[in-house]
Design an enzyme around this catalytic site. Sequence first.
Site, PDB file in Angstrom:
ATOM      1  N   SER A 118      34.539   1.031  22.313  1.00 48.51           N
ATOM      2  CA  SER A 118      35.391   0.667  23.417  1.00 48.51           C
ATOM      3  C   SER A 118      35.355  -0.833  23.622  1.00 48.51           C
ATOM      4  CB  SER A 118      34.936   1.390  24.682  1.00 48.51           C
ATOM      5  OG  SER A 118      35.925   1.275  25.668  1.00 48.51           O
ATOM      6  N   HIS A 123      39.636 -11.411  33.149  1.00 52.09           N
ATOM      7  CA  HIS A 123      40.390 -12.666  33.208  1.00 52.09           C
ATOM      8  C   HIS A 123      40.453 -13.101  34.671  1.00 52.09           C
ATOM      9  CE1 HIS A 123      41.724 -11.814  29.095  1.00 52.09           C
ATOM     10  NE2 HIS A 123      42.053 -10.601  29.526  1.00 52.09           N
ATOM     11  N   CYS A 146      35.957   5.397  24.982  1.00 53.46           N
ATOM     12  CA  CYS A 146      36.405   6.520  24.162  1.00 53.46           C
ATOM     13  C   CYS A 146      35.199   7.406  23.932  1.00 53.46           C
ATOM     14  CB  CYS A 146      36.979   6.020  22.836  1.00 53.46           C
ATOM     15  SG  CYS A 146      37.659   7.335  21.810  1.00 53.46           S
TER      16      CYS A 146
END
EC number: 4.1.1.50
Length: 272
Positions: A118, A123, A146
Site C-alpha cells: 500500500s 501534501h 490492500c
Amino acid sequence: MANIFNKKIQLHGFNNLTKTLSFNIYDICYAQTSRQRQEYIEYIDEEYNAERLTNILTEVTKIIGANILNIARQDYDPQGASVAILIAEDKDDNIKILSNAEAPGPLPESLIGHLDKSHLTIHTYPESHPDNGISTFRADIDVSTCGRISPLRALNYLIHSFESDIVTMDYRVRGFTRSIDGGKHFIDHEINSIQNFIAEDTKDRYHMIDVNIYQENIFHTKMMLKNFDLDDYLFGGSSSDLSLGQQQEITDRVRKETLEIFYGRNIPDVDD
C-alpha cells in the site's frame, strides 16, 4: 450482520480489497498585516515540514503494522511540503492481533495491523488572502491499504496529530475478494459510520455530520470545531489589542471562512 464479519471466511488466494481513507484538515487564522501573514506561512512551513510529516506517517505505518519500503519527501519553495511512503506487509509473526471493529484506533504505542502492499501520502497547502487577513493551512492525507486491515485504524492518531478547525474524511472500499467457493466479498468488516472510529474526546469537541452511500461502500464524515475563542485565531496579536468593533469584524470573517470550508460553498455577505 456482525456475525457475518466475525466468522472467518476461507479465501481463494489473497484478500485484495482496497481500502482508502482520504483525510483533510484545515487550520484557519487571522493575520492582520502582510508581515504577520508571511510569518504565519513561515510558521506553518516549519511546524509541518517534510521531516515532521514523515514522522507522522511513519507512526501510521507502525499502527497498521507495516514495513516501509521507500520514502519520498520534498519541501517546496515558496511554501508547502509533500511526503509519499510505499509500504508492505510486516512479516513479524509476533503481530497476531487484528481488528477492524467499529471503535477508535490506537495511538502509536500499539501495533495491531497486517497488510500486503500500500501507500501513504500527505501534501500541505498554506495560503493567505491579501485583502481580508484570513490565512489557512490545509493538509491532504491518503492512507490506502490492500489486504485485511483498514486504514481507519490510523484515524484516531491522525486526528490527534493536528490541531484542526475542520476535518473532512472519506473512506471507500473498492474491488472484491473471492472465497474458495467462488463467492465475491465486497467488504470484509462492519462499518456504519466513520464516526464510530473516532474517540469520544474528539466527538465532544466537534460538530459532526455524515453523508454515506452504504450500497457503494462509500462513507463521508466532516467535523467543525464547536468552541470559538477569538484569541485562538489571531496570529501575532491578541483580542485585548482590538476594539470591540474590530473583534466583531474579525470574528465574522473567521466564522464565515470556517462555514464556507465546512459546507463547501461561498456564503454571500449580508450587504451583497
